[in-house]
Motif scaffolding. Structure first.
Motif, PDB file in Angstrom:
ATOM      1  N   LEU A  56       0.826  -1.217   0.000  1.00 39.66           N
ATOM      2  CA  LEU A  56       0.000   0.000   0.000  1.00 39.66           C
ATOM      3  C   LEU A  56       0.855   1.260   0.000  1.00 39.66           C
ATOM      4  CD1 LEU A  56      -2.925  -0.866   2.466  1.00 39.66           C
ATOM      5  CD2 LEU A  56      -3.038  -0.607  -0.015  1.00 39.66           C
ATOM      6  N   LEU A  57       1.850   1.312   0.891  1.00 38.65           N
ATOM      7  CA  LEU A  57       2.679   2.511   0.998  1.00 38.65           C
ATOM      8  C   LEU A  57       3.560   2.710  -0.232  1.00 38.65           C
ATOM      9  CD1 LEU A  57       3.658   2.240   4.765  1.00 38.65           C
ATOM     10  CD2 LEU A  57       2.158   3.953   3.730  1.00 38.65           C
ATOM     11  N   ALA A  58       4.081   1.600  -0.784  1.00 38.15           N
ATOM     12  CA  ALA A  58       4.923   1.714  -1.979  1.00 38.15           C
ATOM     13  C   ALA A  58       4.118   2.235  -3.172  1.00 38.15           C
ATOM     14  CB  ALA A  58       5.549   0.366  -2.307  1.00 38.15           C
ATOM     15  N   LEU A  59       2.913   1.707  -3.362  1.00 39.21           N
ATOM     16  CA  LEU A  59       2.089   2.142  -4.486  1.00 39.21           C
ATOM     17  C   LEU A  59       1.549   3.557  -4.267  1.00 39.21           C
ATOM     18  CD1 LEU A  59       0.073  -1.134  -5.219  1.00 39.21           C
ATOM     19  CD2 LEU A  59       2.073  -0.239  -6.430  1.00 39.21           C
ATOM     20  N   ARG A  60       1.264   3.902  -3.018  1.00 42.90           N
ATOM     21  CA  ARG A  60       0.697   5.228  -2.740  1.00 42.90           C
ATOM     22  C   ARG A  60       1.731   6.334  -2.892  1.00 42.90           C
ATOM     23  NH1 ARG A  60      -0.377   9.659  -2.229  1.00 42.90           N
ATOM     24  NH2 ARG A  60      -1.830  10.725  -0.839  1.00 42.90           N
ATOM     25  N   TYR A  61       2.945   6.127  -2.372  1.00 47.40           N
ATOM     26  CA  TYR A  61       3.934   7.201  -2.336  1.00 47.40           C
ATOM     27  C   TYR A  61       5.087   6.999  -3.309  1.00 47.40           C
ATOM     28  CZ  TYR A  61       1.455   8.390   1.947  1.00 47.40           C
ATOM     29  OH  TYR A  61       0.490   8.731   2.864  1.00 47.40           O
ATOM     30  N   ARG A  62       5.140   5.843  -3.992  1.00 37.67           N
ATOM     31  CA  ARG A  62       6.226   5.552  -4.923  1.00 37.67           C
ATOM     32  C   ARG A  62       7.599   5.741  -4.268  1.00 37.67           C
ATOM     33  NH1 ARG A  62       2.546   3.506  -7.489  1.00 37.67           N
ATOM     34  NH2 ARG A  62       2.353   3.512  -9.760  1.00 37.67           N
ATOM     35  N   MET A  63       7.706   5.242  -3.047  1.00 37.40           N
ATOM     36  CA  MET A  63       8.955   5.262  -2.299  1.00 37.40           C
ATOM     37  C   MET A  63       9.224   3.871  -1.742  1.00 37.40           C
ATOM     38  SD  MET A  63       8.839   8.718   0.025  1.00 37.40           S
ATOM     39  CE  MET A  63       8.404  10.309  -0.658  1.00 37.40           C
ATOM     40  N   PRO A  64      10.502   3.519  -1.543  1.00 31.76           N
ATOM     41  CA  PRO A  64      10.823   2.203  -0.963  1.00 31.76           C
ATOM     42  C   PRO A  64      10.646   2.195   0.550  1.00 31.76           C
ATOM     43  CG  PRO A  64      12.842   3.380  -1.428  1.00 31.76           C
ATOM     44  CD  PRO A  64      11.720   4.261  -1.936  1.00 31.76           C
ATOM     45  N   ILE A  65       9.399   2.336   0.988  1.00 32.07           N
ATOM     46  CA  ILE A  65       9.087   2.400   2.426  1.00 32.07           C
ATOM     47  C   ILE A  65       8.989   0.963   2.939  1.00 32.07           C
ATOM     48  CG2 ILE A  65       7.504   3.287   4.166  1.00 32.07           C
ATOM     49  CD1 ILE A  65       6.609   5.389   2.156  1.00 32.07           C
ATOM     50  N   ILE A 267      16.685  -1.928  10.157  1.00 27.25           N
ATOM     51  CA  ILE A 267      17.932  -2.574   9.746  1.00 27.25           C
ATOM     52  C   ILE A 267      17.903  -2.932   8.261  1.00 27.25           C
ATOM     53  CG2 ILE A 267      19.434  -4.554  10.136  1.00 27.25           C
ATOM     54  CD1 ILE A 267      18.423  -4.600  13.003  1.00 27.25           C
ATOM     55  N   THR A 268      16.817  -3.530   7.802  1.00 30.46           N
ATOM     56  CA  THR A 268      16.756  -3.989   6.412  1.00 30.46           C
ATOM     57  C   THR A 268      16.289  -2.910   5.446  1.00 30.46           C
ATOM     58  OG1 THR A 268      14.501  -4.825   6.766  1.00 30.46           O
ATOM     59  CG2 THR A 268      16.326  -6.373   7.104  1.00 30.46           C
ATOM     60  N   ALA A 269      15.981  -1.704   5.958  1.00 33.74           N
ATOM     61  CA  ALA A 269      15.484  -0.645   5.071  1.00 33.74           C
ATOM     62  C   ALA A 269      16.505  -0.279   4.004  1.00 33.74           C
ATOM     63  CB  ALA A 269      15.121   0.590   5.895  1.00 33.74           C
ATOM     64  N   ALA A 270      17.791  -0.341   4.342  1.00 33.61           N
ATOM     65  CA  ALA A 270      18.840   0.037   3.388  1.00 33.61           C
ATOM     66  C   ALA A 270      18.890  -0.917   2.197  1.00 33.61           C
ATOM     67  CB  ALA A 270      20.196   0.077   4.085  1.00 33.61           C
ATOM     68  N   LEU A 271      18.432  -2.157   2.367  1.00 31.69           N
ATOM     69  CA  LEU A 271      18.486  -3.123   1.272  1.00 31.69           C
ATOM     70  C   LEU A 271      17.541  -2.751   0.138  1.00 31.69           C
ATOM     71  CD1 LEU A 271      18.601  -6.471   3.295  1.00 31.69           C
ATOM     72  CD2 LEU A 271      20.505  -5.276   2.200  1.00 31.69           C
ATOM     73  N   THR A 272      16.432  -2.088   0.467  1.00 27.33           N
ATOM     74  CA  THR A 272      15.476  -1.698  -0.569  1.00 27.33           C
ATOM     75  C   THR A 272      15.593  -0.232  -0.964  1.00 27.33           C
ATOM     76  OG1 THR A 272      13.790  -1.263   1.130  1.00 27.33           O
ATOM     77  CG2 THR A 272      13.796  -3.440   0.116  1.00 27.33           C
ATOM     78  N   ALA A 273      16.212   0.593  -0.135  1.00 31.21           N
ATOM     79  CA  ALA A 273      16.306   2.025  -0.423  1.00 31.21           C
ATOM     80  C   ALA A 273      17.638   2.429  -1.042  1.00 31.21           C
ATOM     81  CB  ALA A 273      16.085   2.842   0.859  1.00 31.21           C
ATOM     82  N   ILE A 286       9.744  -0.587  -6.246  1.00 32.31           N
ATOM     83  CA  ILE A 286       9.426  -1.951  -6.693  1.00 32.31           C
ATOM     84  C   ILE A 286      10.005  -2.970  -5.717  1.00 32.31           C
ATOM     85  CG2 ILE A 286       9.733  -3.609  -8.565  1.00 32.31           C
ATOM     86  CD1 ILE A 286       9.962  -1.221 -10.477  1.00 32.31           C
ATOM     87  N   ALA A 287      11.169  -2.661  -5.146  1.00 34.43           N
ATOM     88  CA  ALA A 287      11.788  -3.570  -4.176  1.00 34.43           C
ATOM     89  C   ALA A 287      10.902  -3.754  -2.954  1.00 34.43           C
ATOM     90  CB  ALA A 287      13.160  -3.044  -3.764  1.00 34.43           C
ATOM     91  N   THR A 288      10.210  -2.697  -2.549  1.00 36.93           N
ATOM     92  CA  THR A 288       9.333  -2.803  -1.379  1.00 36.93           C
ATOM     93  C   THR A 288       8.120  -3.677  -1.686  1.00 36.93           C
ATOM     94  OG1 THR A 288      10.040  -0.582  -0.726  1.00 36.93           O
ATOM     95  CG2 THR A 288       8.118  -1.486   0.377  1.00 36.93           C
ATOM     96  N   VAL A 289       7.609  -3.576  -2.903  1.00 35.70           N
ATOM     97  CA  VAL A 289       6.504  -4.456  -3.296  1.00 35.70           C
ATOM     98  C   VAL A 289       6.961  -5.914  -3.261  1.00 35.70           C
ATOM     99  CG1 VAL A 289       4.917  -5.070  -5.153  1.00 35.70           C
ATOM    100  CG2 VAL A 289       5.409  -2.664  -4.682  1.00 35.70           C
ATOM    101  N   ALA A 290       8.185  -6.168  -3.772  1.00 34.13           N
ATOM    102  CA  ALA A 290       8.729  -7.526  -3.728  1.00 34.13           C
ATOM    103  C   ALA A 290       8.954  -7.980  -2.294  1.00 34.13           C
ATOM    104  CB  ALA A 290      10.041  -7.580  -4.510  1.00 34.13           C
ATOM    105  N   LEU A 291       9.365  -7.061  -1.421  1.00 32.57           N
ATOM    106  CA  LEU A 291       9.507  -7.369   0.004  1.00 32.57           C
ATOM    107  C   LEU A 291       8.180  -7.857   0.576  1.00 32.57           C
ATOM    108  CD1 LEU A 291      10.695  -7.180   2.935  1.00 32.57           C
ATOM    109  CD2 LEU A 291      10.126  -4.749   2.861  1.00 32.57           C
ATOM    110  N   GLY A 292       7.100  -7.151   0.245  1.00 27.84           N
ATOM    111  CA  GLY A 292       5.788  -7.572   0.729  1.00 27.84           C
ATOM    112  C   GLY A 292       5.401  -8.943   0.229  1.00 27.84           C
ATOM    113  N   GLY A 293       5.661  -9.217  -1.060  1.00 26.40           N
ATOM    114  CA  GLY A 293       5.351 -10.531  -1.589  1.00 26.40           C
ATOM    115  C   GLY A 293       6.181 -11.628  -0.940  1.00 26.40           C
TER     116      GLY A 293
END
Length: 400
Positions: A56-65, A267-273, A286-293
């Motif tokens: 939801l957050l990735a699609l809404r804000y287009r950020m690797p949250i 800790i893992t935020a740097a891996l997607t950002a 897109i990495a955050t969407v993959a994280l969710g999946g």
């Protein structure tokens, strides 16, 4: 093929985050009264919550949250132990924590009130919560050296050569040690079906004061604040109010099924950002969407994970969790004592919290925070008006 880069980064982040801390989550839920099915359900609910909030957050804000469960919060559950009213009371505390998170996002003055707690005191409370867990590896080396030595050596070697895989590697070593020890057939017979267990919440004063409030504070101080800081270092300024409301609502939905808290990943935020996720910062969401999946898929194996923890010696489970939390303990201790101002109050907070005392059924995290705030108030009251602080003593570490 550029799409594969952020997808792989998100999947790696999911695997590392899950493998590094699921033992802490299960140990925490069991500590506050959950049985095996309730603990497995809580782990699955957290994974589902992470998936929903991250997408939801990735699609809404287009950020690797990146989103994660509250690892410091799980450590708090271990330190708190059984609460008055059993696991239903813990579930009630989870719901109250979620409500406080929503309020922090919706009501600006509440967020300012939380921010007014000195950083050193909040860090000291977190450090006090983590100390008992981080000493578990030493205890395991004494109690079960046959299992603990290979786990610890694996962790130490990977910390030197592949730091991000140190805890997953230690977990793999623990699984091998358990299998060699004769529990392999029982583990292979564990059910792979997802476990969903609804627990009606109950509300007790000791659980609300001793668990809900400290859980909210350590999640804010140990996850949301550093998570936002990590995103800022890569040039992202996420709308924190929207993030808090979203994660608070998702946490509220997960709580009746045993999930304690969903929040920003730290800790893992740097891996997607970071640039490893994608050269173009605008495509890293897109990495955050993959994280969710990835978290969704991993959550479906929560029953097997719970069975693994049940088959393991309790001290080994806590030892793996303690190894995972050592970096967090180091950061909390550094934040607590680096500055001269409020250092004494921070030390008092740390000592009281680490002591593990329980008064009126309320755990030590709350009393540590109260002790630190009282120490701050007394220091300000006894200081003569207009008197400046004494010059800070030279730091012997810095001097070297």
């Amino acid at each position: 093929m550029r799409i594969l880069q952020p997808v792989s980064a998100g999947l790696v982040s999911a695997i590392v985050g899950f493998a590094s801390a699921f033992t802490i989550v299960l140990a925490g839920l069991r500590a506050v009264g959950a049985d095996q099915r309730q603990a497995a359900s809580g782990l699955l609910a957290l994974c589902l919550g992470i998936a929903v909030a991250a997408v939801l957050l990735a699609l809404r804000y287009r950020m690797p949250i990146a989103i994660a469960w509250s690892t410091p919060g799980a450590a708090l559950l271990v330190a708190t132990g059984p609460v008055a009213g059993g696991f239903p009371a813990a579930v009630g505390a989870f719901l109250v924590c979620a409500a406080l998170t929503v309020l922090a996002g919706a009501v600006p003055w509440l967020a300012r009130l939380i921010a007014a707690i000195p950083r050193q005191v909040a860090a000291a409370m977190l450090a006090g919560v983590l100390v008992p867990l981080c000493t578990a590896p030493v205890q395991a080396l004494i109690d079960i050296p046959r299992l603990a030595v290979p786990v610890t050596l694996t962790w130490a070697l990977l910390m030197r050569f592949a730091r991000s895989w140190a805890v997953p590697g230690a977990l793999a070593a623990a699984i091998v040690a358990i299998a060699v020890g004769g529990t392999g057939p029982a583990l292979s017979a564990a059910s792979l079906r997802p476990v969903i267990e609804l627990t009606p919440p109950a509300f007790t004063v000791p659980a609300l004061v001793g668990l809900a409030v400290p859980l909210f504070l350590v999640t804010m101080a140990g996850q949301n604040v550093p998570g936002a800081a990590v995103l800022a270092t890569f040039g992202y300024q996420p709308p924190l109010r929207g993030v808090l409301v979203t994660t608070g609502l998702v946490s509220a939905a997960a709580a009746p099924f045993g999930g304690h808290a969903v929040n920003l990943a730290a800790i893992t935020a740097a891996l997607t950002a970071g640039p490893e996720a994608h050269p173009d910062p605008a495509r890293r969401w897109i990495a955050t969407v993959a994280l969710g999946g990835g978290q969704l898929v991993l959550g479906l194996g929560a029953g097997l994970a719970a069975a693994l923890v049940l088959l393991s010696p309790p001290v080994l489970v806590i030892a793996v969790a303690g190894l995972a939390l050592l970096p967090a303990l180091a950061a909390a201790l550094a934040n607590a004592v680096t500055e001269q101002e409020n250092r004494e109050a921070a030390v008092i907070t740390f000592v009281v919290t680490a002591a593990g005392l329980s008064i009126l059924g309320i755990g030590s995290a709350f009393w540590g925070l109260v002790s630190g705030i009282v120490a701050l108030l007394l220091k300000r009251r006894v200081r003569p008006a207009g008197t400046a602080d004494e010059p800070a003593a030279p730091d012997p570490v810095a001097a070297r």
